[in-house]
Design an enzyme around this catalytic site. Structure first.
Site, mmCIF file in Angstrom:
data_model
loop_
_atom_site.group_PDB
_atom_site.id
_atom_site.type_symbol
_atom_site.label_atom_id
_atom_site.label_comp_id
_atom_site.label_asym_id
_atom_site.label_seq_id
_atom_site.Cartn_x
_atom_site.Cartn_y
_atom_site.Cartn_z
ATOM 1 N N ASP A 6 0.875 -1.173 0.000
ATOM 2 C CA ASP A 6 0.000 0.000 0.000
ATOM 3 C C ASP A 6 0.910 1.220 0.000
ATOM 4 O OD1 ASP A 6 -2.047 1.841 0.277
ATOM 5 O OD2 ASP A 6 -2.192 1.573 2.453
ATOM 6 N N ASN A 9 1.731 8.808 -0.890
ATOM 7 C CA ASN A 9 2.522 9.874 -1.508
ATOM 8 C C ASN A 9 3.935 9.950 -0.953
ATOM 9 O OD1 ASN A 9 0.587 11.214 -3.324
ATOM 10 N ND2 ASN A 9 -0.564 11.603 -1.461
ATOM 11 N N TYR A 11 5.120 7.544 2.013
ATOM 12 C CA TYR A 11 5.558 6.266 2.556
ATOM 13 C C TYR A 11 4.675 5.134 2.041
ATOM 14 C CZ TYR A 11 8.103 9.133 5.978
ATOM 15 O OH TYR A 11 8.932 10.046 6.576
ATOM 16 N N TYR A 83 -21.774 2.027 -6.484
ATOM 17 C CA TYR A 83 -21.165 3.358 -6.402
ATOM 18 C C TYR A 83 -21.294 4.019 -7.765
ATOM 19 C CZ TYR A 83 -17.809 6.628 -4.214
ATOM 20 O OH TYR A 83 -17.196 7.729 -3.631
ATOM 21 N N GLY A 90 -11.336 5.355 -4.269
ATOM 22 C CA GLY A 90 -9.973 5.113 -3.807
ATOM 23 C C GLY A 90 -9.707 3.648 -3.511
ATOM 24 N N ASP A 92 -7.675 2.413 -1.409
ATOM 25 C CA ASP A 92 -7.590 2.152 0.028
ATOM 26 C C ASP A 92 -8.965 1.933 0.640
ATOM 27 O OD1 ASP A 92 -8.221 4.802 -0.518
ATOM 28 O OD2 ASP A 92 -7.123 5.617 1.189
ATOM 29 N N ARG A 93 -9.982 2.635 0.133
ATOM 30 C CA ARG A 93 -11.342 2.449 0.643
ATOM 31 C C ARG A 93 -11.867 1.057 0.293
ATOM 32 N NH1 ARG A 93 -14.816 7.369 -1.535
ATOM 33 N NH2 ARG A 93 -16.422 6.428 -0.165
ATOM 34 N N ASP A 113 -11.610 4.956 8.265
ATOM 35 C CA ASP A 113 -10.166 4.997 8.041
ATOM 36 C C ASP A 113 -9.680 6.407 8.367
ATOM 37 O OD1 ASP A 113 -7.548 4.869 7.181
ATOM 38 O OD2 ASP A 113 -8.006 3.805 5.326
#
Length: 239
Positions: A6, A9, A11, A83, A90, A92-93, A113
């Protein structure tokens, strides 16, 4: 062994998995160290999710003949997406929702999150991602108070303080931290009107500031995104 990446920007996080078991993870990894870490323990498969680097950049830097799955809007998922704009959703979502559905199957879930932004996403008991909310994160709120005023200082997140601040510093800290706490508790309560049996799952770097202060019963899973990425990888390998 599989590896989930994962990459943000600044890390990246890396998770090493034996089937579904997370056996090791590393956070705050810079790009060069990310490549070195993966080269040192060549996995069977890799899933890569990034907001800053392309899959081709990653493969070129890695230089290994290992299957790499790029998490994109077209990647098959073990959950469905209800959706309007899935192409803007995203990664991550989606990964966090997938991880939550794996850990808490057959439940209505609210996944919170707490990162750069705070995202609230609703996944129903059938595994349908229904969408949610995006709100400014903790550091973003501190930065905004400093940036858009002439005299307020730049401050950093703290544990949730007393409600009544006795100095400008304390007032800012209380305004941001208690403001976020009130927002989270209020949104959880509103979602419970949608689903009284709702389970709430927290993840993200700022969770530690709030987990002991939240009144509703919650589950804290710090590595939820990595767990979700691994589930997506295993789902695609099995296809």
């Amino acid at each position: 062994m599989n590896i989930a990446v994962d990459s943000g920007n600044t890390y990246a996080k890396i998770g090493w998995f034996d089937d579904d078991k997370l056996i090791r993870f590393q956070a705050r990894v810079v790009w060069d160290d990310l490549v070195k870490e993966i080269r040192s323990q060549a996995p069977d498969h890799i899933i890569f999710s990034s907001v800053s680097n392309s899959i081709s950049e990653f493969k070129d830097a890695l230089g290994l003949d290992i299957p790499v799955l790029d998490l994109s809007p077209d990647t098959p998922l073990p959950i469905s997406k209800n959706y309007k704009t899935p192409e803007t959703l995203g990664a991550d979502r989606i990964a966090a929702a997938t991880g939550a559905q794996y850990l808490f199957p057959d439940k209505d879930l609210l996944i919170i999150d707490m990162g750069t932004c705070i995202t609230y996403d609703y996944l129903d008991h059938k595994g349908s991602f229904e969408g949610g909310l995006i709100s400014p994160g903790v550091k973003m709120r501190f930065n905004a108070l400093h940036t858009f005023t002439k005299r307020l200082p730049q401050l950093e997140p703290v544990k949730v303080p007393e409600l009544i601040g006795k100095s400008t510093r304390e007032a800012i800290e209380s305004g941001v931290m208690n403001g976020v706490l009130g927002e989270v508790e209020g949104i959880i309560e509103r979602y419970r009107h949608i689903s009284p049996s709702l389970s709430v799952v927290l993840c993200g770097g700022d969770t530690t500031f709030f987990e002991s202060s939240l009144k509703p019963a919650i589950f804290v899973v710090p590595e939820l995104v990595l767990i979700g990425l691994n589930r997506i990888l295993r789902y695609n390998v099995a296809l």
